[in-house]
Design a protein around this motif. Structure first.
Motif, short mmCIF file in Angstrom:
data_model
loop_
_atom_site.label_atom_id
_atom_site.label_comp_id
_atom_site.label_asym_id
_atom_site.label_seq_id
_atom_site.Cartn_x
_atom_site.Cartn_y
_atom_site.Cartn_z
N ARG A 263 4.36 41.87 28.26
CA ARG A 263 4.46 42.60 27.01
C ARG A 263 5.69 42.11 26.23
NH1 ARG A 263 6.63 48.54 29.13
NH2 ARG A 263 8.56 47.78 30.10
N GLN A 264 5.69 42.37 24.94
CA GLN A 264 6.84 42.04 24.11
C GLN A 264 8.01 42.92 24.55
OE1 GLN A 264 7.26 39.80 21.75
NE2 GLN A 264 5.24 39.15 21.11
N THR A 265 9.12 42.30 24.89
CA THR A 265 10.30 43.02 25.38
C THR A 265 11.46 42.76 24.44
OG1 THR A 265 9.55 42.71 27.66
CG2 THR A 265 11.85 43.34 27.33
N PRO A 266 12.15 43.81 23.96
CA PRO A 266 13.30 43.59 23.07
C PRO A 266 14.38 42.77 23.76
CG PRO A 266 12.62 45.90 23.07
CD PRO A 266 11.87 45.24 24.18
N THR A 267 15.10 41.99 22.97
CA THR A 267 16.15 41.13 23.50
C THR A 267 17.50 41.65 23.02
OG1 THR A 267 14.59 39.30 23.22
CG2 THR A 267 16.85 38.73 23.75
N PHE A 268 18.52 41.59 23.90
CA PHE A 268 19.80 42.24 23.63
C PHE A 268 20.97 41.26 23.69
CE2 PHE A 268 17.02 45.56 25.06
CZ PHE A 268 17.43 46.72 24.42
N LEU B 269 16.55 42.74 28.59
CA LEU B 269 16.34 41.29 28.51
C LEU B 269 17.47 40.69 27.67
CD1 LEU B 269 14.58 38.75 28.96
CD2 LEU B 269 13.37 39.34 26.86
N SER B 270 18.31 39.92 28.30
CA SER B 270 19.43 39.30 27.61
C SER B 270 18.98 38.06 26.86
CB SER B 270 20.52 38.93 28.62
OG SER B 270 21.39 37.95 28.10
N LEU B 271 19.58 37.80 25.70
CA LEU B 271 19.28 36.57 24.97
C LEU B 271 19.61 35.34 25.81
CD1 LEU B 271 18.31 35.31 22.30
CD2 LEU B 271 20.67 35.43 21.48
N ALA B 272 20.62 35.47 26.67
CA ALA B 272 20.97 34.35 27.55
C ALA B 272 19.84 34.02 28.51
CB ALA B 272 22.24 34.70 28.34
N GLU B 273 19.06 35.03 28.91
CA GLU B 273 17.94 34.80 29.82
C GLU B 273 16.84 33.96 29.18
OE1 GLU B 273 16.64 38.23 32.36
OE2 GLU B 273 18.09 39.32 31.13
N LEU B 274 16.76 33.99 27.85
CA LEU B 274 15.79 33.17 27.14
C LEU B 274 16.35 31.78 26.86
CD1 LEU B 274 14.34 35.70 24.52
CD2 LEU B 274 13.53 35.21 26.83
N LEU B 275 17.59 31.73 26.39
CA LEU B 275 18.15 30.45 25.96
C LEU B 275 18.45 29.51 27.13
CD1 LEU B 275 20.59 31.62 23.13
CD2 LEU B 275 18.39 30.47 22.86
N LYS B 276 18.96 30.04 28.25
CA LYS B 276 19.35 29.19 29.36
C LYS B 276 18.20 28.34 29.89
CE LYS B 276 21.49 29.17 33.95
NZ LYS B 276 22.20 29.98 34.99
N PRO B 277 17.07 28.91 30.29
CA PRO B 277 15.99 28.08 30.84
C PRO B 277 15.35 27.18 29.80
CG PRO B 277 15.28 30.37 30.64
CD PRO B 277 16.74 30.36 30.37
N ALA C 18 7.46 36.74 32.46
CA ALA C 18 6.63 37.10 33.62
C ALA C 18 7.48 37.50 34.82
CB ALA C 18 5.73 35.93 33.98
N HIS C 19 8.68 36.91 34.92
CA HIS C 19 9.54 37.20 36.07
C HIS C 19 10.66 38.20 35.74
CE1 HIS C 19 7.70 33.31 37.25
NE2 HIS C 19 7.80 33.82 38.46
N HIS C 20 10.66 38.70 34.51
CA HIS C 20 11.73 39.63 34.13
C HIS C 20 11.41 41.04 34.62
CE1 HIS C 20 14.84 41.61 31.82
NE2 HIS C 20 13.94 42.40 31.27
N ASP C 21 12.42 41.69 35.20
CA ASP C 21 12.28 43.08 35.66
C ASP C 21 12.31 44.00 34.44
OD1 ASP C 21 12.47 45.61 36.72
OD2 ASP C 21 14.04 45.11 38.17
N PRO C 22 11.22 44.68 34.13
CA PRO C 22 11.17 45.53 32.93
C PRO C 22 12.14 46.70 32.96
CG PRO C 22 9.25 45.90 34.32
CD PRO C 22 9.96 44.71 34.89
N ASN C 23 12.72 46.98 34.13
CA ASN C 23 13.69 48.07 34.23
C ASN C 23 15.08 47.66 33.75
OD1 ASN C 23 11.83 49.95 35.37
ND2 ASN C 23 12.05 48.91 37.35
N TRP C 24 15.25 46.37 33.47
CA TRP C 24 16.53 45.85 33.00
C TRP C 24 16.38 45.30 31.59
CZ3 TRP C 24 21.10 46.05 35.82
CH2 TRP C 24 20.96 46.45 37.16
#
Length: 421
Positions: free
Chosen positions: A283-288, A227-235, A219-225
């Motif tokens: 929306r579903q966002t690919p993770t990198f 999505l790093s796997l670290a952004e999911l795992l850290k929180p 919800a807080h992720h900027d769709p223009n950037w």
């Protein structure tokens, strides 16, 4: 009333006594079956084919499955090694199946292994086999008592649903000298329950705390950037660190890894159920990882296999996937293999011990980049078809291949998060 209570206590005492005998006589520092059994890529493919054979039968139809003794040994060892380092030797004698099972135990003072031997056979023309012999180590125990206690343990533990789903569809088992013939009947209800159970068994309408946390991240992720796997795992690991005790840390880590894998790889039950996504603007966002979706998929996929099964299986499946890609796909990739190995190591550290699990939670809650858990693999060779791979490396047993794999292992081991373990 007193008689009933006495009977209840007698049953409880029998179960406790049986378990005590099993532990005392079954646990040993010496395995009855050598644990040197290892899966080759061909073994994995054959085991999967055996285990998926039943899927060819449509719901509400009667199906039959014929297995040789070699098939049965392969499939059983494959399944056992998904959960612990184990080995089983299955033989047929006088139309009975003899199982010799050795499983590795967590570190304890009693012994390294538990050794169990039992036989299954059709008695009194019964179409389904029953327990005819049971040994804990060298101690022979009454088969009827063993069968009763085992059924009670299954009935009152989380194994119950799995046992019912595995055995309920079976109509008959015929044990011949050269093959085992299984007749089964799966209805649509059974298949639906199996699907729900094997996707973590959670309610489709509910979010667990880690799913909710993942939803908040999106919800807080900027769709223009990206999505790093670290952004999911850290929180999610930060939440696990808050929620866990030493006793629960391993299970909480597994839930984090399973939740992220469900989202990244979109397999099984979605980490974010579709009806919840439809009700929001998310929306579903690919993770990198390193600007690549496939690396995030390989990493968290291998971590999931290791957390739910074991690292050896995860590594062999990674190699099998790359060999398959070399034949008909994107080509063999040491880049992907590095992600597999890093994910395997991550899963090992996350579940190795309560202390290791807690330490990982704290470190992951403070990471600043995915380099903290995934080394840069982009300099390794990739996109090799089968001919090119054979020309450059021969096979996965060649010295030049093993040398490069050793370099990958060293790079993974050099990541700070794994050095501290």
């Amino acid at each position: 009333m007193k008689t009933l209570l006495r009977l209840l206590f007698a049953c409880l005492a029998t179960v406790l006594l049986f378990c005590a005998v099993l532990v005392f006589f079954g646990v040993s520092d010496t395995p009855d079956v050598a644990l040197k059994w290892s899966l080759t890529p061909a073994d994995i493919m054959r085991a999967k084919k055996i285990l998926h054979e039943g899927s060819k039968t449509k719901p509400d139809e009667i199906g039959t499955l014929e297995l040789t003794r070699a098939d049965l040994n392969l499939a059983t060892n494959y399944l056992l090694n998904r959960y612990s380092k184990s080995a089983v030797n299955i033989s047929v004698k006088e139309n009975k199946l003899k199982f010799i099972v050795t499983a590795t135990l967590p570190e304890n003072r009693l012994g390294k292994y538990v050794n169990i031997t039992f036989r299954l056979g059709n008695e009194d023309n019964n179409p389904l086999p029953s327990l005819t012999k049971f040994k804990a180590g060298k101690l022979l125990l009454p088969s009827k008592l063993a069968e009763l206690v085992i059924s009670k343990v299954i009935e009152h533990t989380s194994l119950k649903d799995y046992f019912i789903l595995a055995t309920h569809p079976i109509e008959a088992v015929r044990i011949d000298a050269d093959k085992i013939v299984i007749t089964y009947h799966s209805n649509r209800e059974t298949l639906a329950k199996a699907r729900d159970l094997l996707t973590h068994g959670t309610e489709k309408t509910a979010l667990n705390p880690y799913q909710q946390q993942l939803l908040d991240v999106l919800a807080h992720h900027d769709p223009n950037w990206r999505l790093s796997l670290a952004e999911l795992l850290k929180p999610l690991f930060a939440l696990a660190y808050q929620r866990s005790t030493l006793d629960t840390a391993i299970e909480e880590n597994k839930q984090v890894i399973f939740t992220v894998n469900d989202y990244v790889n979109k397999e099984g039950q979605q980490a974010l159920p579709s009806h919840l996504l439809d009700a929001t603007s998310i929306r579903q966002t690919p993770t990198f990882l390193y600007k690549r979706i496939d690396l995030a998929q390989h990493f968290i996929g291998s971590a999931t296999i290791t957390a739910s099964a074991n690292g050896q299986l995860a590594q062999m499946m990674g190699e099998e996937k790359e060999l398959s890609d070399a034949k008909s796909g994107s080509g063999f990739s040491f880049v992907d293999l590095t992600a597999d190995k890093a994910g395997t190591r991550f899963g090992e550290v996350a579940t190795a011990s309560p202390e290791s699990a807690r330490k990982l939670q704290k470190i992951m809650s403070e990471i600043t980049h995915y380099r903290d858990f995934m080394p840069d693999p982009t300099h390794f060779p990739e996109h090799m078809n089968e001919a090119e791979f054979k020309k450059r490396y021969g096979s996965i047993e060649s010295p030049i291949y093993k040398k490069l794999v050793k370099q990958i292992d060293a790079q993974v081991a050099g990541v700070a998060i794994y050095k501290t373990q």
